[in-house]
Design a protein around this motif. Structure first.
Motif, PDB file in Angstrom:
ATOM      1  N   ASP A 340       0.901  -1.328  -0.160  1.00 47.19           N
ATOM      2  CA  ASP A 340      -0.173  -0.062   0.125  1.00 47.19           C
ATOM      3  C   ASP A 340       0.719   1.423  -0.066  1.00 47.19           C
ATOM      4  O   ASP A 340       0.328   2.362   0.042  1.00 47.19           O
ATOM      5  CB  ASP A 340      -1.002  -0.239   1.121  1.00 47.19           C
ATOM      6  N   LEU A 342       3.656   1.192  -2.087  1.00 43.08           N
ATOM      7  CA  LEU A 342       4.213   1.111  -3.453  1.00 43.08           C
ATOM      8  C   LEU A 342       3.787   2.101  -4.677  1.00 43.08           C
ATOM      9  O   LEU A 342       2.567   2.178  -4.953  1.00 43.08           O
ATOM     10  CB  LEU A 342       4.135  -0.362  -3.906  1.00 43.08           C
ATOM     11  N   ALA A 352       1.230   3.237 -10.855  1.00 45.55           N
ATOM     12  CA  ALA A 352       0.402   2.798  -9.747  1.00 45.55           C
ATOM     13  C   ALA A 352       0.854   3.484  -8.495  1.00 45.55           C
ATOM     14  O   ALA A 352       2.051   3.827  -8.455  1.00 45.55           O
ATOM     15  CB  ALA A 352       0.662   1.131  -9.567  1.00 45.55           C
ATOM     16  N   LYS A 354       0.113   3.814  -4.036  1.00 42.30           N
ATOM     17  CA  LYS A 354      -0.672   3.587  -3.010  1.00 42.30           C
ATOM     18  C   LYS A 354      -1.345   2.081  -3.074  1.00 42.30           C
ATOM     19  O   LYS A 354      -2.702   1.741  -2.709  1.00 42.30           O
ATOM     20  CB  LYS A 354      -1.652   4.365  -2.388  1.00 42.30           C
ATOM     21  N   GLY A 355      -0.849   1.111  -3.741  1.00 44.79           N
ATOM     22  CA  GLY A 355      -1.676  -0.346  -3.633  1.00 44.79           C
ATOM     23  C   GLY A 355      -2.508  -0.555  -4.954  1.00 44.79           C
ATOM     24  O   GLY A 355      -3.170  -1.560  -4.792  1.00 44.79           O
ATOM     25  N   TRP A 356      -2.565   0.583  -5.692  1.00 41.61           N
ATOM     26  CA  TRP A 356      -3.390   0.346  -6.755  1.00 41.61           C
ATOM     27  C   TRP A 356      -3.057   1.222  -7.862  1.00 41.61           C
ATOM     28  O   TRP A 356      -2.328   1.881  -7.832  1.00 41.61           O
ATOM     29  CB  TRP A 356      -4.989   0.605  -6.386  1.00 41.61           C
TER      30      TRP A 356
END
Lengths: 408, 408
Positions: A340, A342, A352, A354-356
């Motif tokens: 979360d 990354l 991408a 915060k994990g999304w």
């Protein structure tokens, strides 16, 4: 032996003009070790007083010439020195016979050139497990010695090639104490390329002087940031060797000179990149920049995990902005990562965070970017200040073609 | 999504006849998560009292359903349990939204089947980074629950496939306390396969009873010797999940029974082998037996280094007895090896011993052996008593075709 007819699409337009250096002379010969119709042996002879530093493969099955060089490194450097390299046969996993081959070649070079045996460094590159026909090399030494010339470095770069599709050279010139000194290096390497001394064979020369022990320390550190940060296929050669030779012919001592060290590291980085650009089957050159890791070492672990992932490398070959595979490769690396925190960018495109997937991400932008020949993947882990950059190429049908058929 | 039309040449002739087990029922549906014209959701419902043990990916970027399962494992097992799996979307790297999807699916299963939410285990497999359209799954739960049947395990194996070219099942029957109990399992997996829980998705059921905590211990140890000893491409999935469910419907407690444990491990090994046999692009199934290592762990390190080497895998694809590449892969593994004590066999053919090619080795024998579909490479390090066996497949143009084009 595969017939490699096509030059890598990532190759430079031509071999660079390398400066001629005082204190080193080259010669090449066609000894018929394995290949027909091309040179396959090179001899370099270095003047008395040349400092020689080296870095070698860490493989536990390393070749006989590597073991011999490692024993000799760091010894007395008052006399002259020589480097003898053959392509076509690696003299690796050849048992006691391999040591005999090294001794025979070394003795012949010493007797003919007048270089002490303890300063004759050899290397062999090519097929593993077959006896080196060292008589063919020994029979060329007299002619090689007679043909030594200060301007034959490009011929030397050609003689050491195996599956390489182009000869590799790089140089730099830098002022030290008001005098210009030169650095020129050559390399070979295309497959079986991965860190723990991922150089294959690299020879770098300078006419600056440099204290031999200090040179060894500097070169080892620079190798960790250059040759040990490249990977083509995660496979580590049994023969990888890097030698850096400082002849001192320019009459300047560059020991510890920051400008000189930076120039030397630039030459090493450029040669490392050329090896990746000749990666077997490569169509893309990929720089992976990792920041925000817990440590520099963990950043390198993440970078190499991405660089070695077959799924990442095939996606890039297919010009597919498949960042999910980058996430996967970070996840499997074993180094610390928090899903979360990354973020991942392809070039300037934030993909991408915060994990999304990033809210502004548009797949068509990334798809357009992936068509470029040189790509940058930037990964920020958001955990600390550790950073590393590694370089690799894509994984294509060309790699399978070259390697499913190399030896038979 | 690549269209996979050809069945792996290493596939078994047909799906095996699996025994029907008391205490577990299956149903499948075509929810259109991503694929059209095929089933993509499976529901399994397990009777009250079923022990559930699990092993999951160690990826630090693991998917939302994996995190949810890990939290639930080991809890009170008096009530019934359920497993809900979708293919086509991995619900991995989907941030907070991923957790919402898991919660929505779990809630719907619990409400419809009467299974407590804490015993609803889910898994998702497919593309990474895209939101899971969980409404499509939720809308199928009522029909799934109505269609549950004890003999639908083959349909369940089909519904969880992604790039798999065949459905995978295995079974065993064994006597415990004079009664026959059955074990039946299914698996999916083809790419992104490497240890640290290399299972992709595996579900194994038995009508024996087994204490839940003891089952967890036994399954973890067996996974290390089976699923964690296979590799297709060294890439570790974000979703890998193995669940073993002991319903107890046969009225026999198999906790710690050696015969039962051996049968369960056999089923796990067979399913692991089937995943390798469906390795993306595979044309050869390769067993790598390492003996004489300093420890079992070091033997496994050597085995996986050979199994993951692109140069070894491409040589095998080319039916080339290139044992030099095996030497290289041992040398780079980082585990202890002494070049001069190493011996290597291909099948019954002793290729290399004591640091060089064996005196009796004839390349034509090895070349003939390499044409077989199933190959054994045996490596003896001559150092100690550590041993391990790992399994992999070759690296072919098929792998590049499937993966350079998977997502776009």
């Amino acid at each position: 032996m595969a017939t490699i007819t096509k030059v890598s699409p990532l190759a430079p337009a031509r071999f660079p003009d390398l400066p001629q250096l005082g204190g080193v002379r080259f010669a090449t010969a066609a000894a018929g070790v394995k290949y027909a119709g091309r040179t396959d042996v090179m001899l370099a002879v270095l003047d008395a007083g040349t400092s020689v530093a080296g870095v070698f493969t860490r493989s536990s099955t390393r070749a006989a010439p590597v073991l011999d060089c490692q024993q000799k490194l760091g010894g007395d450097n008052t006399g002259p020195a020589a480097i003898l390299v053959n392509s076509g046969n690696a003299n690796a996993f050849t048992g006691h016979y391999g040591q005999i081959s090294v001794a025979e070649v070394t003795k012949a070079v010493a007797e003919t050139t007048g270089v002490p045996e303890a300063r004759v460094f050899t290397a062999s590159t090519g097929v593993i497990g077959e006896p080196l026909p060292h008589d063919r090399i020994v029979s060329q030494i007299t002619d090689l010695n007679a043909g030594l010339s200060g301007d034959a470095i490009e011929a030397a770069a050609q003689a050491i090639m195996t599956t390489d599709t182009f000869a590799k050279g790089a140089s730099a010139q830098v002022e030290v104490d008001g005098k210009t000194v030169s650095i020129a290096g050559i390399a070979k390497g295309s497959g079986m390329i991965a860190p723990d001394m991922a150089t294959m064979l690299v020879y770098i020369f300078t006419d600056a002087g440099y204290d031999q022990a200090a040179l060894q320390g500097a070169v080892s550190a620079m190798a960790d940031r250059t040759f040990n940060c490249i990977t083509v296929d995660s496979d580590t050669s049994t023969s990888d060797s890097l030698l850096v030779c400082a002849t001192g012919a320019a009459g300047v001592d560059a020991t510890g000179n920051a400008g000189f060290d930076a120039a030397l590291e630039r030459v090493m980085r450029e040669l490392a990149h050329l090896v990746v650009r000749d990666g077997e089957g490569a169509t893309k050159f990929i720089e992976i920049r990792v920041t925000g890791a817990v440590s520099d070492a963990e950043a390198k672990t993440h970078g190499l995990s991405v660089a070695n992932s077959p799924l990442v490398k095939t996606a890039i070959a297919g010009e597919d902005a498949n960042w999910g595979r980058v996430v996967m490769a970070i996840g499997k690396s074993g180094a610390a990562a928090d899903r979360d925190r990354l973020s991942i960018s392809f070039g300037d495109i934030l993909v991408a965070e915060k994990g999304w997937v990033s809210p502004n991400y548009r797949e068509e932008d990334a798809a357009a970017y992936m068509k470029a020949q040189d790509l940058v993947i930037a990964i920020d882990l958001g955990l600390g200040s550790g950073a590393a950059t590694v370089w690799t190429c894509d994984l294509t049908h060309g790699y399978i073609e070259i390697n499913a058929d190399y030896r038979s």
